[in-house]
Write an enzyme that holds these catalytic residues in place. Structure first.
Site, PDB file in Angstrom:
ATOM      1  N   HIS A  74      53.387 -21.595  10.098  1.00 18.32           N
ATOM      2  CA  HIS A  74      52.697 -20.319   9.878  1.00 18.32           C
ATOM      3  C   HIS A  74      53.149 -19.736   8.539  1.00 18.32           C
ATOM      4  CE1 HIS A  74      51.695 -16.073  10.229  1.00 18.32           C
ATOM      5  NE2 HIS A  74      50.709 -16.490  10.995  1.00 18.32           N
ATOM      6  N   GLU A 129      54.055 -16.923   7.598  1.00 22.62           N
ATOM      7  CA  GLU A 129      55.279 -16.106   7.606  1.00 22.62           C
ATOM      8  C   GLU A 129      56.526 -16.988   7.673  1.00 22.62           C
ATOM      9  OE1 GLU A 129      53.979 -13.538  10.768  1.00 22.62           O
ATOM     10  OE2 GLU A 129      52.391 -12.859   9.414  1.00 22.62           O
ATOM     11  N   GLU A 155      44.744 -20.530   7.261  1.00 23.47           N
ATOM     12  CA  GLU A 155      45.035 -19.105   7.209  1.00 23.47           C
ATOM     13  C   GLU A 155      45.363 -18.705   5.771  1.00 23.47           C
ATOM     14  OE1 GLU A 155      46.220 -17.440  11.278  1.00 23.47           O
ATOM     15  OE2 GLU A 155      48.035 -18.146  10.325  1.00 23.47           O
ATOM     16  N   ASN A 157      48.283 -15.100  18.176  1.00 22.83           N
ATOM     17  CA  ASN A 157      49.676 -15.172  17.722  1.00 22.83           C
ATOM     18  C   ASN A 157      50.245 -13.758  17.763  1.00 22.83           C
ATOM     19  OD1 ASN A 157      52.094 -15.421  16.331  1.00 22.83           O
ATOM     20  ND2 ASN A 157      51.135 -15.756  14.331  1.00 22.83           N
ATOM     21  N   LYS A 176      53.232 -12.781  17.163  1.00 23.25           N
ATOM     22  CA  LYS A 176      54.340 -12.545  16.220  1.00 23.25           C
ATOM     23  C   LYS A 176      55.489 -11.845  16.979  1.00 23.25           C
ATOM     24  CE  LYS A 176      50.901 -12.564  12.651  1.00 23.25           C
ATOM     25  NZ  LYS A 176      50.492 -12.203  11.321  1.00 23.25           N
ATOM     26  N   GLY A 225      46.897 -10.031   8.148  1.00 25.54           N
ATOM     27  CA  GLY A 225      47.413  -8.686   8.388  1.00 25.54           C
ATOM     28  C   GLY A 225      47.006  -7.683   7.325  1.00 25.54           C
ATOM     29  N   SER A 282      42.950 -11.726   9.712  1.00 25.69           N
ATOM     30  CA  SER A 282      42.168 -10.511   9.982  1.00 25.69           C
ATOM     31  C   SER A 282      40.896 -10.778  10.795  1.00 25.69           C
ATOM     32  CB  SER A 282      41.844  -9.777   8.674  1.00 25.69           C
ATOM     33  OG  SER A 282      43.046  -9.328   8.061  1.00 25.69           O
TER      34      SER A 282
HETATM   35  P1  PGA Z   1      46.072 -11.281  11.548  1.00 26.11           P
HETATM   36  O1  PGA Z   1      47.140 -12.482  11.646  1.00 26.11           O
HETATM   37  O2  PGA Z   1      44.928 -11.638  12.477  1.00 26.11           O
HETATM   38  O3  PGA Z   1      46.813 -10.058  11.989  1.00 26.11           O
HETATM   39  O4  PGA Z   1      45.608 -11.208  10.132  1.00 26.11           O
HETATM   40  C1  PGA Z   1      46.741 -13.830  11.736  1.00 26.11           C
HETATM   41  C2  PGA Z   1      47.949 -14.735  11.820  1.00 26.11           C
HETATM   42  O5  PGA Z   1      48.947 -14.475  11.122  1.00 26.11           O
HETATM   43  O6  PGA Z   1      47.963 -15.750  12.559  1.00 26.11           O
END
Ligand code: PGA
Length: 243
Positions: free
Chosen positions: A91, A93, A161, A10, A12, A167, A206
């Protein structure tokens, strides 16, 4: 039959069209084995379609309506026509930054399926919810709302997740992931019977080349959804090789 592993990236709001083209050139042809998916930003989808080799592409969001006066939004049909085959839905976010509800998630899932996009539905608890002992309640609420929109013959992916691991460099342990995935699988089985044995459940939060193999080898984990480490071809490739 065992579920085929999935490695999904992803991006983003990273990588414009030229960066996307460079990424896929550096990634080269992906090896046979895992299913590899990338969710680029919509502006880079066309460039990704031209450059990707053996990688399926998806969009990070769709609007639930078929079309209309929704400035700034992307319809599922447009995404499909532009080369997307999957849609990331719910997601964290989208849920926490843009205020999407379980009802929004369900409406988007319905639109994706109607249009022919395969949904990759994300669920996960916040740190506060986990600390308050509400992990099960939150996952159950999110997954049941999603399953209401997913008929038993649908093809889709689920992604667990945990919001606190996205992140942040903070990763769930393989045991944490197994526990959450087992709960999701169990709810899936209760609602959708045998389909539960065919739906890939990905872990995200992560994921890096150094922890990907351990996470993917954990019980009930069928693959990974990778944010930060999917931005460089080298680290994404290392995760694909670990699958
Ligand atoms: P990240 O993000 O691997 O940077 O923690 C995962 C995601 O939001 O799908």
């Amino acid at each position: 039959m065992a579920i085929r592993r999935v490695v999904a990236g992803n991006w983003k709001m990273h990588h414009g069209p030229s960066e996307a083209a460079r990424f896929f050139e550096a990634l080269g042809t992906v090896p046979d084995g895992p299913r590899v998916v990338v969710f680029p930003p919509i502006a880079s989808l066309a460039a990704a379609v031209r450059a990707a080799d053996g990688v399926e592409l998806g969009v990070q969001n769709i609007h639930p309506a078929e079309s209309g006066a929704f400035t700034g939004e992307t319809s599922a049909a447009m995404a499909l026509e532009a080369g997307a085959r999957l849609a990331l839905i719910g997601h964290s976010e989208r849920r926490h930054v843009f205020g999407e509800t379980d009802a929004d998630v369900a409406a988007k899932i319905r639109r994706a399926l109607e249009t022919g996009l395969e949904p990759c539905v994300c669920v996960g608890e916040t740190l506060e919810e986990r600390r308050a002992g509400r992990l099960e309640e939150v996952l159950e609420r999110q997954v049941l709302a999603a399953l209401d929109a997913l008929p038993t013959d649908a093809s889709f992916l689920l992604a667990y997740e945990p919001v606190w691991a996205i992140g942040t460099g903070e990763t769930a342990t393989p045991a944490d992931a197994s526990q959450a995935h087992a709960l999701l699988r169990e709810r899936l089985r209760a609602r959708h019977g045998d389909l539960a044995g065919r739906v890939p459940i990905l872990y995200g939060g992560s994921v890096k080349p150094g922890n990907a193999a351990d996470l993917m080898n954990a019980d009930e984990v069928d693959g990974v959804l990778v944010g930060g480490a999917s931005l460089q071809a080298e680290s994404f490739r290392a995760i694909i090789d670990a699958a």
